[in-house]
Design an enzyme around this catalytic site. Structure first.
Site, PDB file in Angstrom:
ATOM      1  N   ARG A  16       0.823  -1.210   0.000  1.00  9.37           N
ATOM      2  CA  ARG A  16       0.000   0.000   0.000  1.00  9.37           C
ATOM      3  C   ARG A  16       0.858   1.261   0.000  1.00  9.37           C
ATOM      4  NH1 ARG A  16      -4.224  -2.049   4.574  1.00  9.37           N
ATOM      5  NH2 ARG A  16      -5.353  -3.518   3.248  1.00  9.37           N
ATOM      6  N   ARG A  89      20.387  -8.315   8.222  1.00  9.80           N
ATOM      7  CA  ARG A  89      19.817  -9.642   8.415  1.00  9.80           C
ATOM      8  C   ARG A  89      20.856 -10.683   8.820  1.00  9.80           C
ATOM      9  NH1 ARG A  89      21.676  -9.859   3.381  1.00  9.80           N
ATOM     10  NH2 ARG A  89      21.919 -11.830   2.318  1.00  9.80           N
TER      11      ARG A  89
END
Length: 118
Positions: A16, A89
């Site tokens: 979105r 990560r």
């Protein structure tokens, strides 16, 4: 299940925010990192659940539960780190891999003890 839902919701929010409609998986770099982090976590959950189940049944429920909680924590940190920068990560990835290997060892030890020693 809650972690999977959380990760999936983050992808929806990113879609979105950056106006990326499904089935597209490329676009803004931040969206791509969020999408990959969610996909990577989803790929490892079946392995994690299987090992958790076997180690919990055949080794020790308490030790296995502690490893499971640590694994979930490291995957959350992995997801959060990956969404900020790809290098973020790495440390949680290595920690979660070590925990998976520990669960493999616990599961194997439990299975061997159960089936080889009466």
């Amino acid at each position: 299940v809650l972690f999977s839902a959380y990760f999936a919701m983050q992808v929806i929010y990113a879609r979105r925010k950056y106006k990326i409609s499904p089935p597209e998986t490329t676009g803004h770099p931040e969206f791509e990192r969020i999408f990959r982090a969610q996909a990577n976590c989803s790929e490892y959950f079946p392995i994690f659940i299987s090992l958790l189940w076997v180690a919990g049944i055949f080794f020790h429920q308490g030790v296995t539960a502690a490893c499971g909680l640590l694994y979930l924590y490291t995957r959350l940190k992995y997801f959060q780190g990956y969404t900020m920068a790809a290098q973020g990560r790495l440390a949680p990835l290595y920690a979660s891999a070590r925990l998976l290997w520990l669960l493999v060892g616990l599961a194997l030890a439990g299975l061997l003890a159960h089936f080889l020693w009466p």
